[in-house]
Design a protein around this motif. Structure first.
Motif, PDB file in Angstrom:
ATOM      1  N   GLU B 339       6.728  11.634 -44.343  1.00 40.76           N
ATOM      2  CA  GLU B 339       8.461  11.477 -44.478  1.00 40.76           C
ATOM      3  C   GLU B 339       8.816   9.854 -44.255  1.00 40.76           C
ATOM      4  O   GLU B 339       8.688  10.021 -42.908  1.00 40.76           O
ATOM      5  N   VAL B 340       9.711   9.298 -44.532  1.00 44.65           N
ATOM      6  CA  VAL B 340      10.199   8.090 -43.944  1.00 44.65           C
ATOM      7  C   VAL B 340      11.538   8.218 -44.185  1.00 44.65           C
ATOM      8  O   VAL B 340      12.700   8.904 -44.644  1.00 44.65           O
ATOM      9  N   LEU B 341      12.596   8.057 -42.806  1.00 52.15           N
ATOM     10  CA  LEU B 341      14.170   7.729 -42.877  1.00 52.15           C
ATOM     11  C   LEU B 341      14.662   6.692 -43.231  1.00 52.15           C
ATOM     12  O   LEU B 341      13.947   6.085 -43.240  1.00 52.15           O
ATOM     13  N   ALA B 342      15.921   6.749 -44.027  1.00 51.28           N
ATOM     14  CA  ALA B 342      16.463   5.128 -44.631  1.00 51.28           C
ATOM     15  C   ALA B 342      17.562   5.813 -44.277  1.00 51.28           C
ATOM     16  O   ALA B 342      17.917   6.262 -43.936  1.00 51.28           O
ATOM     17  N   ARG B 343      18.601   4.972 -43.587  1.00 47.86           N
ATOM     18  CA  ARG B 343      19.763   4.538 -43.859  1.00 47.86           C
ATOM     19  C   ARG B 343      20.822   3.318 -44.427  1.00 47.86           C
ATOM     20  O   ARG B 343      20.180   2.597 -43.661  1.00 47.86           O
TER      21      ARG B 343
END
Lengths: 299, 373
Positions: B339-343
């Motif tokens: 899983e990759v976190l993007a903001r």
């Protein structure tokens, strides 16, 4: 069930066992003693009669030997309380501050072990230690510290030693709890602000331990004043305390009225001593508060 | 204000310089601080930041004098104080629990250090008043600590330490007991105080936002060792190692092996995708070595649909989580088996929701490469 109990006993149902016990075994007996003290001993075979009430038993109790024993008792109990306090303070401090928490339990248990032993048995133990042909006497003579046998048994000094030993744990426990609850953080804050160890002890640790000092002194002073086992075993004829005289009136002389009057005097004097001590403490605190007050400016 | 209180104003105008040399602290078998060198500049606001058990509190306690170092020196303006008892050090502490004396009023608490230092009686009142004014507690001088709120207790503790004009003020997580709003207020207050009085502050915290917001410099610690010393921006933008990169802010870590260099980019082979990074970023690592590539959530762009062919650093994924945080929207995107976190700033957020296919992309320069530890 809960609702039923609450209905019968009111909202204080949980406190019922305590106050029931206190009423039946404390309030009622003390009230009876008070009542008997106004009565008289009608004849040789009756302990008390209350058909005529008067203050005569109080007048009768105020004999020279009663007052002398009373004064000696107060001396023993006041001195005993002070000695217990002086011995307990360093020990409680050491236990609460210096000893690692995981070893305190064992040390407290060691303090309490004598307390689990029968009061009479351990007092009799002191009779053996203090007797003129006991090992303490022999040892002191062999060391050359004593020329003849130790003549301390059956004196006031023996009673004094005995009561301090018997009541010491009652002083140590509340003091330890009070000193422990003050906590290391406050002592560190005091050091951090430039106070040395002695200064921190007298300004932070002791003032915060005062509730413990007060309860320890009460726990020691009140039962000590009424103690008669220690005096009977170690004091003999020379070292009697007021408790013995009262017990004699009830048991030997079978004069409950006179014994009750003496007991009431004992209770009142004990309370008076406590009240005076509390007033002195309160006054002292008021004066130090005045002296340490910070005079602020512009606030 | 009278002349006396004028003179009593501005407690401590010069902060001390603290030099910590090769300090080590063992507790039996356990080593709390392995070997630490640190220079705290005069008048600086320095934060010790790290997870619990990293040794930051031990270091602070050694500076205060509550612990003796196993070896090494602590110098204050050139004088070794490592073996002095705490009551002989010109250093004061604001404790995590505040440790206000419960049997004294606020004014008596504040006056305590002055009385121990044998300050003339006529000067004590003005100095206490001044310190209470400094922390805006003049209205609470006669209160007992148990009649104060958390924030007021902290101010009282601050006044009690500041009134002594220490050369270094130590603060041991003083905000941890306050609620968020009060904490932010007190942060600003502390910065104001620091600017006003120019004292050296050593501030211990495990809260990275607090450290970033307040400090001149931050010391990031882990496992009894200093990981990095630097200004907030430096620590955030150019972390010295993977620990610092992960501890400060959020981070996507990708394990990858270093591949070929082509022109100005080096290829890293990750498990799910290849990453292209500038040559400079991977310069320290030889071909074939395993590294950790770190990508901050805020540099990851999110677009609906599949990635366009031929785009560098672009992967396809599926949105599995979406949370609106006010100023930013945070997406959790499943790429392959991770899983990759993007903001994304809320004003520029794409119209994608849970279950939608998205393309994630990021600039090669935004990738940081660390050795695999």
């Amino acid at each position: 069930m809960r609702r039923f109990a609450a209905k019968i006993l009111g909202p204080g149902a949980l406190a019922f066992p305590t106050w029931a016990y206190a009423v039946f075994f404390f309030v009622v007996p003390v009230a009876l003693v008070l009542f008997y003290s106004f009565g008289y001993k009608p004849d040789e075979f009756t302990t008390v009669a209350t058909d005529r009430l008067s203050l005569e038993r109080y007048a009768e109790s105020m004999t020279g030997s009663f007052l002398a024993t009373f004064a000696a008792t107060l001396r023993i109990s006041v001195l005993g309380t002070i000695l217990c306090l002086l011995i307990s303070v360093p020990f409680a401090y050491w236990l609460a501050v210096k000893v690692p928490a995981n070893r305190r339990g064992v040390l407290l248990a060691i303090v309490m072990v004598p307390f689990w032993t029968n009061f009479l048995v351990r007092t009799l133990g002191w009779q053996i230690i203090l007797s003129p042909d006991g090992f303490l006497s022999d040892g002191l003579q062999q060391l050359g510290l004593l020329s003849g046998p130790l003549n301390i048994l059956y004196t006031r000094a023996a009673v004094q030693i005995g009561v301090v030993y018997n009541y010491l744990p009652l002083m140590i426990l509340p003091l330890f709890v009070a000193m422990d609850s003050a906590g290391q953080a406050l002592r560190e804050a005091s050091y951090d602000l430039g106070a040395g160890r002695l200064s921190t002890f007298f300004r932070i640790t002791m003032p915060l331990a005062m509730p413990g000092v007060a309860s320890g002194c009460l726990l020691v002073f009140i039962p000590l004043t009424g103690d008669y086992v220690t005096a009977t075993v170690l004091g003999g004829a020379n070292g009697s305390m007021i408790g013995q005289i009262i017990a004699n009136q009830f048991n030997t002389a079978q004069n409950w009225a006179l014994g009750a009057a003496m007991a009431v005097v004992l209770i009142l004097v004990t309370l008076a001593v406590v009240a005076v001590a509390a007033a002195v403490l309160w006054l002292g605190r008021l004066i130090t508060a005045r002296l340490t007050r910070v005079q602020l400016e512009g606030i | 204000m009278t002349t006396t209180s004028q003179q009593a104003a501005s407690p401590a105008t010069t902060g001390g310089r603290l030099t910590i040399r090769e300090i080590r602290k063992d507790y039996g078998e356990h080593t709390a601080i392995k070997r630490l060198d640190l220079e705290v500049r005069a008048g600086e606001f320095l934060s010790l930041l790290g997870p619990s058990g990293c040794g930051k509190t031990t270091l602070l306690r050694m500076i205060a004098g509550f612990e003796e170092p196993t070896s090494g020196a602590i110098e204050l303006d050139g004088e070794d104080i490592a073996m002095l008892p705490p009551y002989k050090r010109p250093v004061n502490t604001v404790f995590q629990s505040y440790a206000l004396f419960p049997h004294m009023s606020v004014a008596e608490n504040v006056a305590y250090g002055l009385k121990r230092a044998k300050v003339a009686k006529k000067d004590i009142g003005p100095r206490v008043s001044e310190a209470l004014r400094l922390v805006r507690m003049e209205g609470f001088a006669e209160r007992r600590p148990d009649m104060l709120s958390g924030g007021q207790r902290q101010r009282a503790a601050l006044a009690r330490a500041l009134v002594n004009r220490p050369r270094v003020l130590l603060l041991d997580e003083p905000m941890s007991a306050l609620d968020r709003k009060l904490r932010e207020e007190m942060q600003l207050e502390l910065i104001r105080l620091h600017t006003d009085i120019g004292l050296t502050f050593v501030f211990v915290t495990h809260d990275q936002e607090e450290a970033l917001a307040m400090s001149d410099r931050i010391v990031v610690m882990n496992d009894g060792v200093v990981q990095q010393i630097g200004e907030a921006e430096e620590i955030y933008q150019a972390p010295a190692n993977a620990f610092v990169a992960g501890f400060i802010g959020k981070q996507n870590f990708v394990a990858a092996t270093v591949g070929n260099t082509d022109g100005d980019t080096t290829v890293l082979h990750g498990e799910t995708a290849d990453l292209e990074v500038p040559v400079a970023a991977a310069r320290d690592f030889a071909h074939g070595i395993t590294v950790q590539a770190a990508i901050r959530p805020e540099v990851v762009a999110v677009a609906p649909g599949a990635p366009a062919g031929g785009t560098r650093n672009a992967v396809a994924g599926t949105v599995v989580g979406e949370s609106f945080l006010g100023d930013v929207v945070q997406y959790l995107v499943r790429v392959g088996d991770r899983e990759v976190l993007a903001r994304v700033p809320a004003v520029a957020a794409p119209e994608v929701h849970e279950g939608d296919a998205v393309a994630l992309s990021w600039a090669p320069e935004a990738v940081q490469v660390f050795g695999d530890e």
